[in-house]
Design an enzyme around this catalytic site. Structure first.
Site, mmCIF file in Angstrom:
data_model
loop_
_atom_site.group_PDB
_atom_site.id
_atom_site.type_symbol
_atom_site.label_atom_id
_atom_site.label_comp_id
_atom_site.label_asym_id
_atom_site.label_seq_id
_atom_site.Cartn_x
_atom_site.Cartn_y
_atom_site.Cartn_z
ATOM 1 N N ARG A 145 3.802 0.205 -17.351
ATOM 2 C CA ARG A 145 2.947 -0.997 -17.381
ATOM 3 C C ARG A 145 2.822 -1.532 -18.814
ATOM 4 O O ARG A 145 1.752 -1.985 -19.229
ATOM 5 C CB ARG A 145 1.550 -0.700 -16.813
ATOM 6 C CG ARG A 145 1.520 -0.291 -15.358
ATOM 7 C CD ARG A 145 1.964 -1.421 -14.442
ATOM 8 N NE ARG A 145 1.777 -1.062 -13.054
ATOM 9 C CZ ARG A 145 2.672 -0.413 -12.310
ATOM 10 N NH1 ARG A 145 3.852 -0.059 -12.826
ATOM 11 N NH2 ARG A 145 2.419 -0.134 -11.044
ATOM 12 N N SER A 219 -3.863 -2.529 -8.801
ATOM 13 C CA SER A 219 -4.387 -1.278 -9.362
ATOM 14 C C SER A 219 -5.317 -1.597 -10.519
ATOM 15 O O SER A 219 -4.929 -2.303 -11.446
ATOM 16 C CB SER A 219 -3.258 -0.411 -9.920
ATOM 17 O OG SER A 219 -2.380 -0.036 -8.913
ATOM 18 N N GLU A 316 -6.060 -0.533 -16.046
ATOM 19 C CA GLU A 316 -4.728 -1.120 -16.095
ATOM 20 C C GLU A 316 -4.873 -2.646 -16.157
ATOM 21 O O GLU A 316 -4.053 -3.344 -16.748
ATOM 22 C CB GLU A 316 -3.962 -0.692 -14.833
ATOM 23 C CG GLU A 316 -2.463 -0.914 -14.889
ATOM 24 C CD GLU A 316 -2.050 -2.090 -14.047
ATOM 25 O OE1 GLU A 316 -1.006 -2.673 -14.352
ATOM 26 O OE2 GLU A 316 -2.769 -2.437 -13.095
HETATM 27 N N1 EPU Z 1 -4.183 8.945 -2.809
HETATM 28 C C1 EPU Z 1 -5.350 9.553 -2.387
HETATM 29 N N2 EPU Z 1 -6.208 8.835 -1.590
HETATM 30 C C2 EPU Z 1 -5.927 7.569 -1.192
HETATM 31 C C3 EPU Z 1 -4.726 6.952 -1.625
HETATM 32 C C4 EPU Z 1 -3.871 7.661 -2.440
HETATM 33 O O1 EPU Z 1 -5.627 10.704 -2.713
HETATM 34 O O2 EPU Z 1 -6.740 6.999 -0.459
HETATM 35 C C5 EPU Z 1 -3.274 9.715 -3.682
HETATM 36 C C6 EPU Z 1 -2.190 10.407 -2.894
HETATM 37 O O3 EPU Z 1 -2.014 11.677 -3.457
HETATM 38 C C7 EPU Z 1 -0.979 9.569 -3.172
HETATM 39 C C8 EPU Z 1 -1.264 9.126 -4.572
HETATM 40 O O4 EPU Z 1 -2.654 8.866 -4.603
HETATM 41 O O5 EPU Z 1 0.178 10.333 -3.080
HETATM 42 C C9 EPU Z 1 -0.465 7.936 -5.063
HETATM 43 O O6 EPU Z 1 -0.669 6.836 -4.217
HETATM 44 P P1 EPU Z 1 0.426 5.675 -4.083
HETATM 45 O O7 EPU Z 1 1.788 6.235 -4.055
HETATM 46 O O8 EPU Z 1 -0.030 4.793 -2.973
HETATM 47 O O9 EPU Z 1 0.365 4.815 -5.402
HETATM 48 P P2 EPU Z 1 -0.457 4.885 -6.757
HETATM 49 O O10 EPU Z 1 0.104 5.898 -7.686
HETATM 50 O O11 EPU Z 1 -1.897 4.985 -6.432
HETATM 51 C C10 EPU Z 1 1.102 3.187 -8.047
HETATM 52 C C11 EPU Z 1 1.022 1.853 -8.727
HETATM 53 C C12 EPU Z 1 0.963 0.739 -7.697
HETATM 54 C C13 EPU Z 1 2.184 0.816 -6.812
HETATM 55 C C14 EPU Z 1 2.205 2.201 -6.136
HETATM 56 C C15 EPU Z 1 3.417 2.421 -5.274
HETATM 57 C C16 EPU Z 1 -0.105 2.227 -10.848
HETATM 58 C C17 EPU Z 1 -1.335 1.986 -11.669
HETATM 59 N N3 EPU Z 1 -0.138 1.780 -9.597
HETATM 60 O O12 EPU Z 1 -0.136 3.411 -7.353
HETATM 61 O O13 EPU Z 1 1.008 -0.502 -8.416
HETATM 62 O O14 EPU Z 1 2.174 -0.197 -5.820
HETATM 63 O O15 EPU Z 1 2.207 3.220 -7.170
HETATM 64 O O16 EPU Z 1 4.511 2.721 -6.064
HETATM 65 O O17 EPU Z 1 0.831 2.822 -11.362
HETATM 66 C C18 EPU Z 1 -0.322 -2.198 -9.424
HETATM 67 O O18 EPU Z 1 0.148 -1.847 -10.508
HETATM 68 O O19 EPU Z 1 -1.155 -3.145 -9.341
HETATM 69 C C19 EPU Z 1 0.039 -1.475 -8.217
HETATM 70 C C20 EPU Z 1 -0.509 -1.727 -7.018
#
Ligand code: EPU
Length: 320
Positions: A145, A219, A316
């Site tokens: 990012r 995010s 972020e």
């Molecule tokens: N999780 C929970 N509870 C929940 C949801 C998620 O515990 O209710 C945990 C799970 O362990 C899951 C982990 O969070 O495996 C990661 O969740 P996810 O893969 O959905 O994505 P993220 O890491 O939370 C990042 C990006 C998103 C992007 C997703 C998908 C950042 C700050 N965010 O989120 O980007 O869409 O991966 O690749 O890196 C954005 O930047 O605005 C954005 C939405």
């Protein structure tokens, strides 16, 4: 033609839907119009460049000039067009709100692909003197990012006017578990960029708020990266903590998991709420939330996560 508006409401230029104002707003369509405005107008400082406005939180009226080019190409439209042509590389970025320019500045990403994987070079205008030059993918110093245009000393100075993409992938980028599952579900032999794109969009829709219905800035926090030592301490207390080893030895822990385990899913302050389906997102739940509501919720989340896990969350979303 360009238009310079004074002391105006720019709520509609952001996706959060929180009240936002600025001292001056410059809008234009062609690069030549921008050059004219820079030459002819006295524009109040500092400068702020807005793409799709999908990663901004206005905490107070902005006292300088907001630069907003009219008719910016949306990232999702570019993804759709490449996917339709059968080109790999853009499918995982499908559904990300915002313009291609803003997405490049912050190296937007999802499901294992980031803008750095598809951008060849960008052309920029130096708003200090109107000079134009090209930055290669390498010059952009893309990180998580992050890019060179986000550095505090350059932010608001170099405005991207053109992007050249380099579609180089020969197949789907399968580093994220969700993409692996998608390819398995449609079968490797049936996997086309368009088929993967549709599944990615459906996956996003199942977790993230629909921008047209619920205001947010995606995010709200970065996923924190902690040292191996810090992770050791975390995993002794929370053996089920999800984690992803990074190339530099640090360990990424999903902020969504930390917020979830801190019991904050659905938590609200005024009109701001932690999105129950993806707690990394703060939404304008009532449509009439204020920046103060969001900041109060942000503080509460940070405090509770630090107390419970001894990890500091870093926003972020760009605070103005
Ligand atoms: N999780 C929970 N509870 C929940 C949801 C998620 O515990 O209710 C945990 C799970 O362990 C899951 C982990 O969070 O495996 C990661 O969740 P996810 O893969 O959905 O994505 P993220 O890491 O939370 C990042 C990006 C998103 C992007 C997703 C998908 C950042 C700050 N965010 O989120 O980007 O869409 O991966 O690749 O890196 C954005 O930047 O605005 C954005 C939405």
């Amino acid at each position: 033609m360009y238009k310079l508006h004074r002391n105006c409401d720019i709520t509609h230029l952001t996706t959060f839907g929180l009240p936002a104002r600025c001292a001056a707003l410059l809008e234009w369509t062609d690069n030549g119009d921008l050059a004219d405005a820079l030459r002819l107008e006295r524009l109040p400082r500092p400068f702020l460049i807005i793409g799709g406005g999908s990663n901004l939180l206005f905490t107070r009226p902005f006292e300088g000039t907001v630069f907003h080019r009219l008719g910016q190409p949306e990232l999702d439209a570019v993804c759709e067009s490449y996917c339709r042509e059968g080109v790999w590389g853009f499918e995982n970025l499908s559904g990300i709100p915002g313009s291609i320019f803003g997405a490049a500045v912050q190296n937007a990403g999802a499901y294992g692909t980031e803008m750095k994987d598809v951008v060849s070079e960008v052309k920029v205008t130096d708003l200090e003197n109107g000079d134009r030059f090209t930055l290669s993918n390498r010059d952009m110093q893309f990180g998580y990012r992050h890019s060179a245009l986000k550095n505090p000393e350059t932010a608001g100075r170099y405005l991207i006017t053109d992007i050249t993409f380099r579609p180089e992938a020969s197949g789907p980028a399968i580093t994220h578990k969700a993409v692996r599952q998608i390819i398995e579900s449609i079968g490797a032999e049936n996997a086309t960029p368009m088929a993967v794109r549709e599944k990615i969009k459906a996956l996003r829709d199942s977790k993230l708020p629909q921008p047209a219905l619920t205001g947010s800035a995606g995010s709200f926090f970065r996923n924190p990266e902690i040292t191996a030592c810090e992770f050791e301490a975390l995993s002794q207390k929370f053996p089920d903590a999800p984690h992803f080893a990074q190339a530099d030895g640090r360990i990424k822990v999903p902020a969504a998991w930390l917020i979830d385990r801190a019991g904050l899913k659905g938590a609200a302050e005024g009109g701001a709420q932690v999105w129950p389906l993806q707690p990394l997102v703060i939404v304008n739940a009532t449509g009439s939330a204020t920046a103060a509501d969001v900041l109060a919720l942000e503080r509460r989340i940070c405090n509770e996560v630090t107390l419970k896990f001894n990890i500091n969350l870093i926003p972020e979303v760009q605070h103005i």
